[in-house]
Every structure is written in C-alpha cells, then in structure tokens.
Write a protein that holds these residues in place. Structure first.
Motif, mmCIF file in Angstrom:
data_model
loop_
_atom_site.group_PDB
_atom_site.id
_atom_site.type_symbol
_atom_site.label_atom_id
_atom_site.label_comp_id
_atom_site.label_asym_id
_atom_site.label_seq_id
_atom_site.Cartn_x
_atom_site.Cartn_y
_atom_site.Cartn_z
ATOM 1 N N LEU A 108 1.341 -1.524 0.218
ATOM 2 C CA LEU A 108 -0.284 0.104 0.266
ATOM 3 C C LEU A 108 1.053 1.187 -0.018
ATOM 4 O O LEU A 108 0.334 2.260 -0.869
ATOM 5 N N GLY A 113 -1.303 2.237 -2.906
ATOM 6 C CA GLY A 113 -2.960 1.519 -2.854
ATOM 7 C C GLY A 113 -2.947 1.096 -4.593
ATOM 8 O O GLY A 113 -3.966 0.636 -4.170
ATOM 9 N N LEU A 119 -7.925 -3.129 2.894
ATOM 10 C CA LEU A 119 -7.402 -4.129 3.496
ATOM 11 C C LEU A 119 -7.228 -4.544 4.553
ATOM 12 O O LEU A 119 -8.485 -3.890 5.088
ATOM 13 N N ILE A 215 -1.087 4.594 4.266
ATOM 14 C CA ILE A 215 -2.606 3.629 3.962
ATOM 15 C C ILE A 215 -3.576 4.541 3.805
ATOM 16 O O ILE A 215 -4.066 5.443 5.383
#
Length: 274
Positions: A108, A113, A119, A215
């Motif tokens: 990520l 990503g 996730l 993330i």
C-alpha cells in the motif's frame, strides 16, 4: 485453477484463482512460513458468497520458484504488484496474514494503493521501531521480538522440522486435532529452507512505522487477543497509525484466528468487504 506468473527473469510464482473474471476479488497473501493453502477454508466458502479468492505462493514458498535473492518486503510487494497487473485486477481487497500482512502494508505504501480498495490485516506482523511506545511496545519488547527471531533463524539452518514444530505449538490458542497439526506442519515443510530463513530476517529487521501513515483505504485489523507470535499490541499500534482503521479482536484466538474462530472470521471479513 492454478497458474504461474513471471515476476522477474527466471522467477515464477504460483497463483490459485477460484473463479477468474467473476466475483469481488480478494487477494490473499499467506504468512510465514506457509503458503496459500493456509486459507483453504476461506476458499471453500467465500466463493459461494460471490467472492473471487486469489491465493499467491510468495517466492520461496509453496509451488513458487525458490531464487536465492529477493526476500525483502520491497521485492515481495513488487511481486504482488506484478500479479495484480498481470491478472488486470480492479477494486481488490488485499488480505494478508502475519508476514503477508506486513507485505500488504508495504505494498500500500510503496505502490500508492494501486488497485486496492480495502485492506484486511490478519494477525499482521506490523512491527515498528517508532520511539513512541504509548501502546505498550516498550524497548524491551522490541528486543524480545528480535531475540525470538534470531532463535528461529538459527533453528531454520540447523533443524527446520523441529523449528516448525515449535512455531506450531504457539500458533493456535485453541485445540486443534493432531491431524490438522500434521497438515499445517506440512505447509511449512513445503517451503525452501533458505526462503524461510531470509524472510525471518525481514520479519526481524524491517520497520513498517512510516508505511502505515501512507495507507488511505478502509482497513480492517483482525487479530487474536491471545496471539503469541504477533502480540495483540501490534494490532493496537496498527490501529493507532492507520487512519480510520477498524480493530476487530478475536477473544478466543491466537495467531490462527482464520481457523480458530472460523465462522466469526468469515462473517467479519465479509461484513468488512461488503
């Protein structure tokens, strides 16, 4: 169906795909020192609910090639990128267990990503050396984590079957049958000894602290309260560092929550994916 994907010159990795082109894709990354077959019970059930389950054997594990090099998180994350692009996957749930969770975190961060919409971190080895130990990962615990991996690395090179027995002894908090333990032990035996050791080095040395802030997709953290491989404090640290993440504890499970609380795990994963 199963097939091989070339990730670099002379290196192919094995991929199991339940229903190519159909269903919401979940790409599973297995933990150390196993392979995609650890998710057998999810592959049995989730396709019935409309999910396409894709399992990868990381290089050095399962049916994949066993090169001498390439066991850093960066290289393993790059392998995942090649799988995703080769299969032309879109709107993926990336689901990683233990070391597979660490690789998913690195993916990520390293690949922004790419193609991942959600996730799922499952007993993830979210190791960090950040100086703020507000969530209980004190300096002595960091040293203890490193010492335990030193012992595993040494044992991998001297008596790998016995080492795997030891890992199996602390993997599950709940009772599993002798037959299941034997099958589970066999997954570890399938791996390359060298890959097992080199990935243990990565588990010991790689720091994911800076990755977690990168993330930006919905993240579910599935973690056993009784985990003795990746302590529950790892889940709390990840939850604190990954913005908007959801922590889903499994009260009765150790590191093998995907099997120890099988029905709850499948239910919570489906609820998270939607």
């Amino acid at each position: 169906m199963g097939y091989y994907i070339t990730v670099e010159r002379n290196v192919k990795i094995f991929v199991e795909d339940t229903d190519p082109g159909h269903g919401k894709p979940i790409l599973f990354i297995h933990g150390w020192p196993l392979n995609h077959k650890m998710f057998e019970y999810q592959f049995d059930q989730l396709p019935k609910m409309g999910y396409r389950c894709i399992g990868v054997d990381l290089r050095g594990f399962g049916k994949s090639d066993r090169p001498w090099k390439g066991y850093s998180y960066n290289r393993l994350a790059d392998d995942i990128r090649i799988v995703i692009d080769t299969l032309r996957l879109e709107d993926i749930t990336l689901a990683g267990h233990s070391m597979g969770g660490a690789i998913a975190i690195r993916y990520l961060a390293r690949h922004a990503g790419h193609k991942v919409s959600k996730l799922a971190l499952i007993g993830a080895a979210g190791f960090t050396r950040y100086p703020e130990y507000s969530y209980g990962l004190a300096k002595e615990e960091v040293k203890r984590w490193e010492r335990s991996w030193n012992k595993l690395i040494e044992a991998t090179y001297t008596d790998r079957p016995k080492m795997l027995d030891g890992v199996g002894d602390i993997f599950f908090a709940r009772y599993v049958t002798g037959s299941f333990k034997e099958w589970f032990h066999g997954l570890g035996i399938e791996a390359s000894g060298h890959a097992t050791a080199k990935c243990a080095v990565s588990l010991r040395d790689e720091d994911l602290g800076s990755d977690m802030s990168k993330i930006h997709v919905p993240t579910g953290i599935f973690h056993g309260k009784q985990d003795r491989v990746c302590p529950f404090v790892f889940a709390e640290l990840m939850h604190a560092r990954i913005r908007g993440s959801k922590l889903i504890p499994f009260k009765y499970s150790g590191h093998g929550l995907f099997y120890e609380e099988l029905e709850k795990f499948s239910r919570e994963l489906v609820r998270f994916i939607g």
